[in-house]
Scaffold this motif. Structure first.
Motif, short mmCIF file in Angstrom:
data_model
loop_
_atom_site.label_atom_id
_atom_site.label_comp_id
_atom_site.label_asym_id
_atom_site.label_seq_id
_atom_site.Cartn_x
_atom_site.Cartn_y
_atom_site.Cartn_z
N ASN A 30 7.05 -13.30 -16.30
CA ASN A 30 6.45 -12.06 -16.77
C ASN A 30 6.85 -11.83 -18.22
O ASN A 30 7.74 -11.06 -18.53
CB ASN A 30 6.90 -10.89 -15.90
N GLY A 31 6.16 -12.50 -19.12
CA GLY A 31 6.52 -12.46 -20.53
C GLY A 31 6.65 -13.88 -21.06
O GLY A 31 5.82 -14.73 -20.78
N LYS A 32 7.70 -14.16 -21.79
CA LYS A 32 7.92 -15.48 -22.38
C LYS A 32 9.36 -15.92 -22.14
O LYS A 32 10.25 -15.10 -21.96
CB LYS A 32 7.67 -15.44 -23.90
N PHE A 33 9.58 -17.23 -22.15
CA PHE A 33 10.95 -17.73 -22.18
C PHE A 33 11.55 -17.44 -23.55
O PHE A 33 10.83 -17.34 -24.55
CB PHE A 33 10.99 -19.24 -21.90
N CYS A 34 12.84 -17.30 -23.62
CA CYS A 34 13.50 -16.94 -24.88
C CYS A 34 14.12 -18.15 -25.57
O CYS A 34 14.79 -18.96 -24.94
CB CYS A 34 14.61 -15.90 -24.63
N LYS A 35 13.91 -18.23 -26.86
CA LYS A 35 14.55 -19.27 -27.68
C LYS A 35 16.03 -18.93 -27.85
O LYS A 35 16.42 -17.76 -27.87
CB LYS A 35 13.86 -19.32 -29.05
N ASP A 36 16.84 -19.96 -27.98
CA ASP A 36 18.26 -19.75 -28.31
C ASP A 36 18.33 -18.97 -29.63
O ASP A 36 17.77 -19.39 -30.64
CB ASP A 36 18.93 -21.12 -28.47
N PRO A 37 19.00 -17.81 -29.64
CA PRO A 37 19.05 -16.99 -30.87
C PRO A 37 19.55 -17.75 -32.08
O PRO A 37 19.15 -17.45 -33.21
CB PRO A 37 20.01 -15.85 -30.49
N LYS A 38 20.42 -18.72 -31.87
CA LYS A 38 20.96 -19.50 -33.00
C LYS A 38 19.88 -20.33 -33.67
O LYS A 38 20.05 -20.77 -34.82
CB LYS A 38 22.10 -20.39 -32.52
N LEU A 39 18.77 -20.57 -32.97
CA LEU A 39 17.69 -21.41 -33.51
C LEU A 39 16.55 -20.58 -34.11
O LEU A 39 15.59 -21.14 -34.63
CB LEU A 39 17.13 -22.32 -32.41
N ALA A 40 16.66 -19.26 -34.04
CA ALA A 40 15.60 -18.40 -34.57
C ALA A 40 15.53 -18.49 -36.09
O ALA A 40 16.55 -18.62 -36.77
CB ALA A 40 15.85 -16.96 -34.15
N LEU A 74 3.33 -8.13 -18.02
CA LEU A 74 2.95 -8.64 -19.33
C LEU A 74 1.89 -9.73 -19.21
O LEU A 74 1.62 -10.44 -20.18
CB LEU A 74 4.19 -9.17 -20.06
N GLN A 75 1.32 -9.88 -18.02
CA GLN A 75 0.21 -10.79 -17.81
C GLN A 75 -0.62 -10.20 -16.68
O GLN A 75 -0.24 -9.20 -16.08
CB GLN A 75 0.71 -12.20 -17.47
N ASP A 76 -1.79 -10.78 -16.41
CA ASP A 76 -2.69 -10.20 -15.42
C ASP A 76 -2.08 -10.17 -14.02
O ASP A 76 -2.27 -9.22 -13.27
CB ASP A 76 -4.01 -10.95 -15.39
N PHE A 77 -1.38 -11.22 -13.64
CA PHE A 77 -0.69 -11.25 -12.36
C PHE A 77 0.38 -12.31 -12.38
O PHE A 77 0.38 -13.19 -13.25
CB PHE A 77 -1.66 -11.51 -11.19
N CYS A 78 1.35 -12.21 -11.48
CA CYS A 78 2.45 -13.17 -11.38
C CYS A 78 2.72 -13.39 -9.90
O CYS A 78 3.43 -12.63 -9.25
CB CYS A 78 3.69 -12.62 -12.10
N VAL A 79 2.12 -14.44 -9.33
CA VAL A 79 2.22 -14.72 -7.90
C VAL A 79 3.63 -15.18 -7.55
O VAL A 79 4.16 -16.11 -8.16
CB VAL A 79 1.18 -15.78 -7.48
N ALA A 80 4.24 -14.53 -6.57
CA ALA A 80 5.60 -14.89 -6.17
C ALA A 80 5.63 -16.29 -5.56
O ALA A 80 4.70 -16.69 -4.85
CB ALA A 80 6.13 -13.88 -5.15
N ILE A 81 6.70 -17.04 -5.86
CA ILE A 81 6.83 -18.40 -5.35
C ILE A 81 8.30 -18.68 -5.08
O ILE A 81 9.18 -18.23 -5.81
CB ILE A 81 6.23 -19.41 -6.36
N ASN A 82 8.57 -19.41 -4.01
CA ASN A 82 9.95 -19.68 -3.60
C ASN A 82 10.52 -20.95 -4.23
O ASN A 82 11.74 -21.10 -4.33
CB ASN A 82 10.04 -19.78 -2.07
#
Length: 231
Positions: A44-54, A27-35
């Motif tokens: 890869n995408g977006k963080f999700c909001k708490d559904p109760k706050l939608a 969902l983006q051009d690249f996602c470099v792996a990191i430890n």
């Protein structure tokens, strides 16, 4: 006994191939792996909001600073077209839903130039006017076939994922189209801008050999598109 063992191993391997899903589409051009998790800024995408706050606004367009898709856009630019994207950046609630859309306005002889969507198939419907549209197949035999169609109001056309395609208004009157895309973040690579307007520029030696043209032609095109991309 050995045959039963080999058969069991083969069945386990076959079952494993069906049991494990493939990686999700990028969902983006690249996602470099990191430890180090502390350095993990992008996912890869977006963080999700708490559904109760939608709220309803999380699923709504337009935002306060934009007009709705019923309002014509200003096509006074060198290409004579404007794309109004409605993806996860404009509607946060689209995250993980795998869909987005766009309104495309065309002025007289306006062009949505050759481009690709690396993460989405596009389906286009013409609302007003006439459009000459097309896409080019990949290099596989028979390679690089141009497939085109003239569309009128009410007509629908599909552009396969990742293939170079375009839309052109061959008339003096304006045209309007809407496009649905099979990704929340389809991405767009405008071919001329990417090749001649990259930062830093692609080596002139590479481009003169690739396009089989004189160095002066490449320098001229780089000046045109680098300026467009950086101003």
């Amino acid at each position: 006994m050995a045959n039963h063992f080999l058969a069991t191993i083969a069945l386990v391997a076959l079952a494993s191939s069906f049991a494990y899903a493939s990686d999700p589409s990028p969902l983006q051009d690249f996602c470099v792996a990191i430890n180090d998790p502390k350095a993990a800024v992008f996912v890869n995408g977006k963080f999700c909001k708490d559904p109760k706050l939608a709220t309803a606004d999380d699923f709504f367009f337009p935002p306060p600073n934009m007009s709705g898709l019923n309002i014509p856009r200003n096509t006074s630019n060198p290409l004579g077209s404007v794309v109004t994207a409605v993806n996860v950046e404009q509607i946060p609630g689209l995250n993980t839903l795998g869909i987005s859309l766009a309104r495309i306005d065309f002025g007289s002889y306006g062009l949505n130039p050759p481009h690709t969507h690396p993460r989405a198939t596009e389906i286009l419907v013409v609302l007003e006017g006439t459009l000459y549209v097309g896409f080019v197949t990949s290099n596989l035999n028979p390679g690089n076939r141009l497939i085109t169609k003239v569309l009128h109001a009410g007509d629908v056309f599909v552009f396969p994922q990742g293939l170079i395609h375009f839309q052109f208004n061959p008339e003096k009157t304006n045209a309007i189209a809407f496009a649905g895309l099979s990704s929340q973040n389809p991405g767009v690579i405008t071919i001329a801008n990417a090749v001649f307007g990259s930062t830093p520029p692609i080596s002139i030696d590479v481009l003169t050999k690739a396009f089989q043209v004189d160095k002066n032609v490449v320098e001229y095109l780089q000046k045109q598109f680098w300026w467009d991309n950086n101003n």
